[in-house]
Design an enzyme around this catalytic site. Structure first.
Site, PDB file in Angstrom:
ATOM      1  N   ARG A  40      -0.937  -9.367  12.772  1.00 50.55           N
ATOM      2  CA  ARG A  40      -1.524  -8.271  11.989  1.00 50.55           C
ATOM      3  C   ARG A  40      -2.311  -8.827  10.806  1.00 50.55           C
ATOM      4  O   ARG A  40      -3.368  -8.304  10.444  1.00 50.55           O
ATOM      5  CB  ARG A  40      -0.429  -7.310  11.505  1.00 50.55           C
ATOM      6  CG  ARG A  40       0.143  -6.464  12.646  1.00 50.55           C
ATOM      7  CD  ARG A  40       1.491  -5.861  12.297  1.00 50.55           C
ATOM      8  NE  ARG A  40       1.470  -5.032  11.113  1.00 50.55           N
ATOM      9  CZ  ARG A  40       2.538  -4.807  10.341  1.00 50.55           C
ATOM     10  NH1 ARG A  40       3.708  -5.359  10.624  1.00 50.55           N
ATOM     11  NH2 ARG A  40       2.440  -4.034   9.293  1.00 50.55           N
TER      12      ARG A  40
ATOM     13  N   LYS B   5       0.846  -1.216   0.000  1.00 53.96           N
ATOM     14  CA  LYS B   5       0.000   0.000   0.000  1.00 53.96           C
ATOM     15  C   LYS B   5       0.876   1.260   0.000  1.00 53.96           C
ATOM     16  O   LYS B   5       0.681   2.152  -0.803  1.00 53.96           O
ATOM     17  CB  LYS B   5      -0.929   0.024   1.236  1.00 53.96           C
ATOM     18  CG  LYS B   5      -1.863  -1.164   1.344  1.00 53.96           C
ATOM     19  CD  LYS B   5      -2.788  -1.055   2.533  1.00 53.96           C
ATOM     20  CE  LYS B   5      -2.084  -1.108   3.877  1.00 53.96           C
ATOM     21  NZ  LYS B   5      -1.381  -2.385   4.159  1.00 53.96           N
TER      22      LYS B   5
ATOM     23  N   ARG C  10      11.361  -5.638   5.388  1.00 59.51           N
ATOM     24  CA  ARG C  10      11.206  -4.209   5.061  1.00 59.51           C
ATOM     25  C   ARG C  10      12.109  -3.367   5.967  1.00 59.51           C
ATOM     26  O   ARG C  10      12.245  -3.638   7.149  1.00 59.51           O
ATOM     27  CB  ARG C  10       9.761  -3.774   5.273  1.00 59.51           C
ATOM     28  CG  ARG C  10       9.620  -2.233   5.269  1.00 59.51           C
ATOM     29  CD  ARG C  10       8.212  -1.742   5.403  1.00 59.51           C
ATOM     30  NE  ARG C  10       7.411  -2.536   6.306  1.00 59.51           N
ATOM     31  CZ  ARG C  10       6.089  -2.561   6.273  1.00 59.51           C
ATOM     32  NH1 ARG C  10       5.437  -1.845   5.395  1.00 59.51           N
ATOM     33  NH2 ARG C  10       5.419  -3.303   7.128  1.00 59.51           N
TER      34      ARG C  10
ATOM     35  N   ARG D 210     -10.384   0.689   8.306  1.00 55.75           N
ATOM     36  CA  ARG D 210     -10.102  -0.732   8.516  1.00 55.75           C
ATOM     37  C   ARG D 210     -11.315  -1.454   9.087  1.00 55.75           C
ATOM     38  O   ARG D 210     -11.296  -2.679   9.179  1.00 55.75           O
ATOM     39  CB  ARG D 210      -8.934  -0.897   9.493  1.00 55.75           C
ATOM     40  CG  ARG D 210      -7.576  -0.722   8.863  1.00 55.75           C
ATOM     41  CD  ARG D 210      -6.568  -0.559   9.974  1.00 55.75           C
ATOM     42  NE  ARG D 210      -5.378  -1.349   9.796  1.00 55.75           N
ATOM     43  CZ  ARG D 210      -4.257  -0.898   9.239  1.00 55.75           C
ATOM     44  NH1 ARG D 210      -4.203   0.322   8.767  1.00 55.75           N
ATOM     45  NH2 ARG D 210      -3.194  -1.664   9.149  1.00 55.75           N
TER      46      ARG D 210
ATOM     47  N   ARG E 286      10.680  -1.614  11.693  1.00 54.85           N
ATOM     48  CA  ARG E 286       9.483  -1.323  12.484  1.00 54.85           C
ATOM     49  C   ARG E 286       9.284  -2.326  13.612  1.00 54.85           C
ATOM     50  O   ARG E 286       9.490  -3.527  13.422  1.00 54.85           O
ATOM     51  CB  ARG E 286       8.253  -1.310  11.574  1.00 54.85           C
ATOM     52  CG  ARG E 286       7.937   0.058  11.040  1.00 54.85           C
ATOM     53  CD  ARG E 286       6.899   0.046   9.969  1.00 54.85           C
ATOM     54  NE  ARG E 286       5.660  -0.642  10.304  1.00 54.85           N
ATOM     55  CZ  ARG E 286       4.593  -0.666   9.515  1.00 54.85           C
ATOM     56  NH1 ARG E 286       4.629  -0.004   8.363  1.00 54.85           N
ATOM     57  NH2 ARG E 286       3.509  -1.308   9.861  1.00 54.85           N
TER      58      ARG E 286
HETATM   59  P1  AP5 Z   1       4.769  -1.603   1.925  1.00 44.02           P
HETATM   60  O1  AP5 Z   1       4.421  -0.779   0.737  1.00 44.02           O
HETATM   61  O2  AP5 Z   1       5.526  -0.936   3.029  1.00 44.02           O
HETATM   62  O3  AP5 Z   1       3.479  -2.386   2.479  1.00 44.02           O
HETATM   63  P2  AP5 Z   1       2.162  -1.858   3.189  1.00 44.02           P
HETATM   64  O4  AP5 Z   1       0.988  -2.503   2.529  1.00 44.02           O
HETATM   65  O5  AP5 Z   1       2.160  -0.358   3.271  1.00 44.02           O
HETATM   66  O6  AP5 Z   1       2.359  -2.553   4.598  1.00 44.02           O
HETATM   67  P3  AP5 Z   1       2.204  -2.045   6.074  1.00 44.02           P
HETATM   68  O7  AP5 Z   1       2.856  -3.118   6.893  1.00 44.02           O
HETATM   69  O8  AP5 Z   1       2.723  -0.654   6.262  1.00 44.02           O
HETATM   70  O9  AP5 Z   1       0.670  -2.085   6.255  1.00 44.02           O
HETATM   71  P4  AP5 Z   1      -0.123  -2.139   7.557  1.00 44.02           P
HETATM   72  O10 AP5 Z   1      -1.512  -1.869   7.085  1.00 44.02           O
HETATM   73  O11 AP5 Z   1       0.062  -3.369   8.359  1.00 44.02           O
HETATM   74  O12 AP5 Z   1       0.545  -0.999   8.446  1.00 44.02           O
HETATM   75  P5  AP5 Z   1       0.088   0.467   8.835  1.00 44.02           P
HETATM   76  O13 AP5 Z   1       1.291   1.299   8.913  1.00 44.02           O
HETATM   77  O14 AP5 Z   1      -1.063   0.925   8.025  1.00 44.02           O
HETATM   78  O15 AP5 Z   1       5.606  -2.861   1.404  1.00 44.02           O
HETATM   79  C1  AP5 Z   1       6.129  -3.827   2.296  1.00 44.02           C
HETATM   80  C2  AP5 Z   1       7.515  -4.301   1.821  1.00 44.02           C
HETATM   81  O16 AP5 Z   1       7.370  -4.998   0.592  1.00 44.02           O
HETATM   82  C3  AP5 Z   1       8.507  -3.170   1.562  1.00 44.02           C
HETATM   83  O17 AP5 Z   1       9.773  -3.550   1.970  1.00 44.02           O
HETATM   84  C4  AP5 Z   1       8.466  -2.975   0.022  1.00 44.02           C
HETATM   85  O18 AP5 Z   1       9.706  -2.505  -0.481  1.00 44.02           O
HETATM   86  C5  AP5 Z   1       8.140  -4.388  -0.440  1.00 44.02           C
HETATM   87  N1  AP5 Z   1       7.306  -4.410  -1.658  1.00 44.02           N
HETATM   88  C6  AP5 Z   1       6.206  -3.654  -1.926  1.00 44.02           C
HETATM   89  N2  AP5 Z   1       5.679  -3.976  -3.123  1.00 44.02           N
HETATM   90  C7  AP5 Z   1       6.478  -4.990  -3.617  1.00 44.02           C
HETATM   91  C8  AP5 Z   1       6.453  -5.752  -4.830  1.00 44.02           C
HETATM   92  N3  AP5 Z   1       5.503  -5.566  -5.765  1.00 44.02           N
HETATM   93  N4  AP5 Z   1       7.419  -6.696  -4.988  1.00 44.02           N
HETATM   94  C9  AP5 Z   1       8.375  -6.897  -4.032  1.00 44.02           C
HETATM   95  N5  AP5 Z   1       8.456  -6.205  -2.878  1.00 44.02           N
HETATM   96  C10 AP5 Z   1       7.514  -5.255  -2.681  1.00 44.02           C
HETATM   97  O19 AP5 Z   1      -0.511   0.193  10.310  1.00 44.02           O
HETATM   98  C11 AP5 Z   1       0.348  -0.136  11.389  1.00 44.02           C
HETATM   99  C12 AP5 Z   1      -0.481  -0.246  12.668  1.00 44.02           C
HETATM  100  O20 AP5 Z   1      -1.097   1.027  12.959  1.00 44.02           O
HETATM  101  C13 AP5 Z   1      -1.658  -1.228  12.637  1.00 44.02           C
HETATM  102  O21 AP5 Z   1      -1.254  -2.559  12.926  1.00 44.02           O
HETATM  103  C14 AP5 Z   1      -2.568  -0.636  13.728  1.00 44.02           C
HETATM  104  O22 AP5 Z   1      -2.094  -0.945  15.015  1.00 44.02           O
HETATM  105  C15 AP5 Z   1      -2.404   0.867  13.523  1.00 44.02           C
HETATM  106  N6  AP5 Z   1      -3.402   1.407  12.580  1.00 44.02           N
HETATM  107  C16 AP5 Z   1      -3.133   1.961  11.357  1.00 44.02           C
HETATM  108  N7  AP5 Z   1      -4.274   2.343  10.754  1.00 44.02           N
HETATM  109  C17 AP5 Z   1      -5.294   2.014  11.599  1.00 44.02           C
HETATM  110  C18 AP5 Z   1      -6.707   2.127  11.526  1.00 44.02           C
HETATM  111  N8  AP5 Z   1      -7.313   2.657  10.438  1.00 44.02           N
HETATM  112  N9  AP5 Z   1      -7.441   1.680  12.574  1.00 44.02           N
HETATM  113  C19 AP5 Z   1      -6.849   1.159  13.662  1.00 44.02           C
HETATM  114  N10 AP5 Z   1      -5.514   0.993  13.792  1.00 44.02           N
HETATM  115  C20 AP5 Z   1      -4.737   1.420  12.775  1.00 44.02           C
END
Ligand code: AP5
Length: 210
Positions: free
Chosen positions: A163, A13, A126, A87, A152
């Protein structure tokens, strides 16, 4: 353009959001990034820090408040990309009401789909450059030697699996909700970053000119 990226941890994402936001000249609004910034700045209450570190969700009202404030900023007048919000159906309903009160609505919800084993590998390897926010991957996108890398707190395998479980539970209601509203587009997130970008652009109705 007002769009939402939904997808499990490591689906890509954040990676895709940066390209799509550059393309449409809209801000990326990531609740995860905002919460991590609050944690670093010492303004996130310790129970919420613990909840995030364990792979759970923070309360709806916390993230709804962040989104309300951020999407009202001047740079979001012409649209925004919500990365990781909503979410839950409660968050989705709050978003709909918030936008309606401003005479706005969502254009599309993109669900990035990636199988679980690939997600774990993507998240665990990552690394993010603390200075630039650039996302790297030790195998697929190695960082330059001078990067100031951060691993992270929630990117350790056991927490990543938690997660993913949380994500599955939440999307069992959220995705059908957006499907019913006719807003959901499912996009295959497996393949090179550029291939996935082309699929996302096709899903939002934009040809890839690059
Ligand atoms: P990356 O692009 O970083 O993946 P991502 O989908 O953004 O993954 P996240 O882990 O950040 O998502 P998340 O939803 O768990 O975390 P968030 O920060 O929102 O890519 C991942 C890796 O893969 C990278 O190394 C990249 O280089 C590689 N990659 C990407 N595309 C690729 C490809 N095509 N081929 C190969 N490699 C590739 O949330 C974190 C925490 O915050 C949650 O757990 C929760 O506690 C809280 N939180 C956030 N939002 C909410 C909400 N709305 N409600 C409640 N709690 C929330």
């Amino acid at each position: 353009m007002r769009l939402v990226f939904v997808g499990p941890p490591g689906a890509g994402k954040g990676t895709q959001a940066k390209t799509i936001c550059d393309r449409f000249h809209i801000p990326q609004v990531s609740t995860g990034d905002m919460l991590r910034a609050a944690k670093t700045g010492g303004t996130l209450p310790p129970p919420l820090v613990a909840q995030m570190s364990a792979g759970g969700l923070v309360p709806d009202e916390v993230v709804v408040g962040l989104i309300d404030h951020r999407t009202n900023a001047p740079d979001a007048t012409n649209g925004f990309l919500l990365d990781g919000f909503p979410r839950t159906v409660a968050q989705a309903d709050a978003l709909t009401a918030m936008l309606a009160s401003r005479g706005q609505h969502l254009d599309v919800v993109i669900a990035l789909e990636v199988p679980e084993e690939l997600l774990v590998e993507r998240a665990v390897l990552r690394r993010t450059d603390k200075r630039t926010g650039q996302i790297y991957h030790l195998k697929y996108k190695p960082p330059p030697p001078d990067a100031d890398l951060e691993h992270r707190a929630d990117d350790h395998e056991e927490v990543v699996r938690n997660r993913i479980a949380t994500y599955k539970q939440m999307t069992s209601e959220l995705l059908p909700h957006y499907e019913k509203l006719g807003l959901l587009k499912r996009v295959d997130g497996v393949g090179s970053v550029d291939d996935v970008t082309s699929r996302v652009l096709a899903a939002v109705g934009e040809p890839n000119k690059s």
